[in-house]
Every structure is written in C-alpha cells, then in structure tokens.
Design a protein around this motif. Structure first.
Motif: not given
Length: 227
Positions: A44-46, A184-195, A197-201
């Motif tokens: 969620a949130g990703t 192409p197969g190594d791509y993960l995401a375009r976002d910047v995240y923070r942790v 409550g134990g979850h990526l956002r």
C-alpha cells in the motif's frame, strides 16, 4: 556450504514438502506482475509488490509461485505466507553495506559518504530486504536513530540516505539518473520512499511525462517472471 538441493519442475509443482524451505520473497514493480496468475502482495502507498517465489539455488534461479501451484499443494495460504516470512532471513540473506564498499569491490574508489546499499549476499533480487523490519532497524541504527529515505536503485538493491542529506527533489533526480541506465528487467520504481511504521511510503514521484519511457518488462504467460 549450501545444502539446499536443486529442484526439478515436478518437485516444485507437485511436492510442497520438498520446496517449503526455499520459498522466498521478491520486490517487483506491480506493472511486471500478473495479479491473476502469480502470488503477489501489493504494498500500500507504493507501486511495488511482494512476489512469492521458489529459490532454486543450484540453478541460481527464482521460480514465481502461481495460484495453480498453491491449489496443487493444497496448503492454506496463511501457512505458505508464514513459511516465506520464516525463510526471509535465511534465503538470499540480507546485506547492508556502505556504498563506497560496494563500489570498491567493482574497482572504483570514492570518498566516504552516508549512503547505504541494501541488497542480499548474492546481489540478486535483494531490493526486498528493505521491507524487513530487522533491516530497517539496522539502517536506522547506522544513522544514529535518524529517519531515512529509500531510493529504488533496481530490483537487486535499494540505496538508503539519511533524512538530513539531500532533498526529495535532489533524490528524485538521482532516481531518474539511475533509471535511465537500467536494463528494463532491473527497473523497480520512479519514487523516493520513507519507512513509516515499518512500511515503505512514497513521498515523491517523478512525473511520467518528465522521463523517457523505460518500457518495463511485462511477463508473457508462457515465460518466467524473473530473468
């Protein structure tokens, strides 16, 4: 010495007891996943999802778990997911290293910097390690208890940056630069995240219009999900 044995396709599909010790988790962009075919837990949130797979160590290959396999095994889904959870620190063991050590291994010297690389011992599909609470706490301890950003370097690793280094805008530029150089197969995401409550956002995302198309791999029903 690695004592996990090589598995045949028949064992993977037909014998849960033979493969339960090799069930693991992988982090992939949801656009690469087939929701109706593969066993996936969206984050969620990703734009990311945990994909469950069987690690065949002798072949250094990951075989995605399909709903057909789950039905054939006749194992409750809760048990299968718990098995993956129990295995996560033993299979493709997580690894946290300063980025200068990673680059030194590749023959490049850089000054000491606060960036950490989170991957696994075999440096393959190790990005999932940053979703593990133990690894998040290890990174936070490394930064003296500070919060940190997570940059999606590739499906194989993420890069952690302490919160007081850089801005979301400058970090997005780093993510953009890395994505332009990926296969192409190594791509993960375009976002910047923070942790949180134990979850990526996701805290910031690069507009699709500002980047050239990456053409992420969409699996064919008759092909393996992992390269």
């Amino acid at each position: 010495m690695n004592t996990r044995k090589q598995l045949t396709e028949a064992e993977i599909v037909g014998d849960y007891a033979a493969i339960r010790g090799q069930i693991t988790q992988i982090l992939l962009p949801m656009e690469r996943c087939e929701k109706g075919k593969h066993l996936i837990q969206p984050l969620a949130g990703t734009t990311l999802g945990i994909v469950y797979a069987v690690d065949s160590p002798m072949e250094r290959k990951l075989i995605p778990i399909t709903w057909t396999m789950v039905e054939t095994w006749g194992v409750p889904l809760t048990e299968l997911l718990q098995t993956a959870e129990d295995n996560r620190l033993a299979i493709r063991r997580p690894l946290v290293m300063p980025i200068e050590e990673i680059l030194r291994e590749a023959g490049t010297e850089i000054p000491s910097c606060p960036l950490l690389v989170v991957t696994n011992e075999c440096r393959s599909y190790g990005a999932v390690s940053i979703t593990y609470p133990e690894i998040q706490e290890q990174v936070r301890a490394w930064y003296g208890g500070k919060d940190f950003y997570v940059l999606p370097s590739s499906v194989h690793e993420t890069i952690c940056v302490p919160e007081d280094v850089g801005t979301p805008e400058s970090l997005l530029a780093m993510v953009s630069d890395v994505n332009r150089s990926l296969l192409p197969g190594d791509y993960l995401a375009r976002d910047v995240y923070r942790v949180e409550g134990g979850h990526l956002r996701s805290i910031a995302a690069v507009s699709q219009e500002k980047l050239p198309p990456i053409n992420p791999v969409i699996p064919d029903p008759d092909e393996e999900l992992f390269a």
